[in-house]
Design an enzyme around this catalytic site. Structure first.
Site, PDB file in Angstrom:
ATOM      1  CD  GLN A   1      -3.507  -4.719   6.366  1.00  0.00           C
ATOM      2  OE1 GLN A   1      -3.456  -3.619   5.548  1.00  0.00           O
ATOM      3  NE2 GLN A   1      -4.384  -5.798   5.883  1.00  0.00           N
TER       4      GLN A   1
ATOM      5  CE  LYS B   1      -3.736  -2.319   1.739  1.00  0.00           C
ATOM      6  NZ  LYS B   1      -4.684  -2.814   3.251  1.00  0.00           N
TER       7      LYS B   1
ATOM      8  CG  ASP C   1      -9.558  -0.402   4.144  1.00  0.00           C
ATOM      9  OD1 ASP C   1      -9.037  -0.662   3.137  1.00  0.00           O
ATOM     10  OD2 ASP C   1      -8.989  -0.686   5.222  1.00  0.00           O
TER      11      ASP C   1
END
Ligand code: NDP
Length: 276
Positions: A96, A52, A119
């Site tokens: 995460q 990422k 997200d």
């Protein structure tokens, strides 16, 4: 023989488009920054986080990295997320997952400012998707829509069966396909006559986490098959939820694993960061 839907090529095209957008934004004095938080050192998470950050670097946006020890408390993580919510320089916040078991993921996801929820996991983002309002969309399903559209696969009016109903893939996928005017069926572990249900699909999207579960018996001739699964087979090789060798000769188009859906997830995350 099926045509291969190449996620590597399509995601690279998207990243190059985003890079150009970022350059134009920079000319106007606009910069973007993604904050990435990892708690503990789960090896898979470390790889995802690294990719990422590399993606941010490639398209030219800043990233801030927070690598916290495994014993970080829920309160400490909440405090950091709140600080990042208040930090004007940060546009997107990514925590995460999975988090260590002593931290409640729902609490953390709900703490993220929905305006920075790149997200797309915050209940407000999910609710907006559900009622067709603007908001961040979970990256993997959003990536699948791009794969289909950029491969010129018609969605409107088609029978779409989604195998799997998780909050991060199956459910948002069903809402996105509905938004694209498909006729949507969501199947899961309690579905009866699963093979027959899957065989109805013009577009079959599989996200169950079971190596090579879907064989040719689940697939209609000429269907499009999207394989979200990332598993290890008996030889420890990465494979999908679909038995590619059996299914490929039957279908019109199919995504490989690896190199299909996987690369799209990061491309869509970067897209969300720019939108943030
Ligand atoms: P979950 O484990 O959260 O959900 C699995 C879903 O599959 C559940 O809805 C479950 O049904 C259903 N299911 C499980 N077994 C069966 C079965 N035998 N028959 C029918 N339905 C079944 O998985 P995720 O959605 O998080 O992930 C699915 C896969 O996708 C995994 O391999 C994961 O690694 C991969 N993945 C890949 C991503 C990418 O970027 N390419 C991103 C995210 C995930 P029920 O609800 O009834 O239990």
């Amino acid at each position: 023989m099926a045509s291969l839907i190449d996620g590597k090529v399509i995601s690279q095209t998207i990243k190059d488009e985003l890079k150009e957008k970022v350059e134009k934004m920079k000319e106007q004095g606009i910069t973007k920054c993604l904050a990435v938080i990892q708690v503990g050192d789960n090896p898979a998470s470390t790889v995802y986080v690294r990719n990422k950050k590399k993606g941010c670097e490639y398209i030219g946006i800043d990233s801030l990295s927070y690598e916290l020890p495994e014993n970080t408390s829920e309160d400490e993580l909440v405090k950091l997320v709140k600080e990042l919510n208040a930090n004007d320089k940060v546009n997107g916040i990514l925590v995460q997952l999975p988090l260590p078991s002593h931290i409640n993921e729902d609490v953390i996801i709900k703490t993220i400012d929905p305006a920075k929820d790149v997200d797309g996991f915050h209940p407000q983002s999910v609710g907006a998707l559900c009622i067709g309002q603007k908001g961040f969309v979970s990256c993997t399903p959003a990536g699948i829509i791009q794969l289909l559209k950029r491969s010129n696969i018609e969605i409107a009016g088609k029978e779409c069966v989604i195998l799997g109903r998780s909050n991060i893939v199956g459910k948002p996928m069903s809402l996105l396909m509905l938004r694209e005017n498909a006729t949507v069926t969501v199947a899961h572990s309690k579905t009866q006559n699963l093979k027959e249900v899957c065989k109805r699909a013009d577009i079959l999207i599989v996200a169950i986490g079971k190596p090579k579960f879907v064989t040719d018996e689940y697939v209609k001739d000429g269907a499009v098959v999207i394989d979200v699964g990332i598993n290890r087979d008996e030889n420890n090789k990465i494979c999908g939820d679909v038995d590619f060798d059996l299914v490929e000769p039957k279908c019109k188009a199919i995504t490989p694993v690896p190199g299909g859906v996987g690369p799209m997830t990061i491309a869509m995350l970067l897209n969300n960061c720019i939108e943030a």
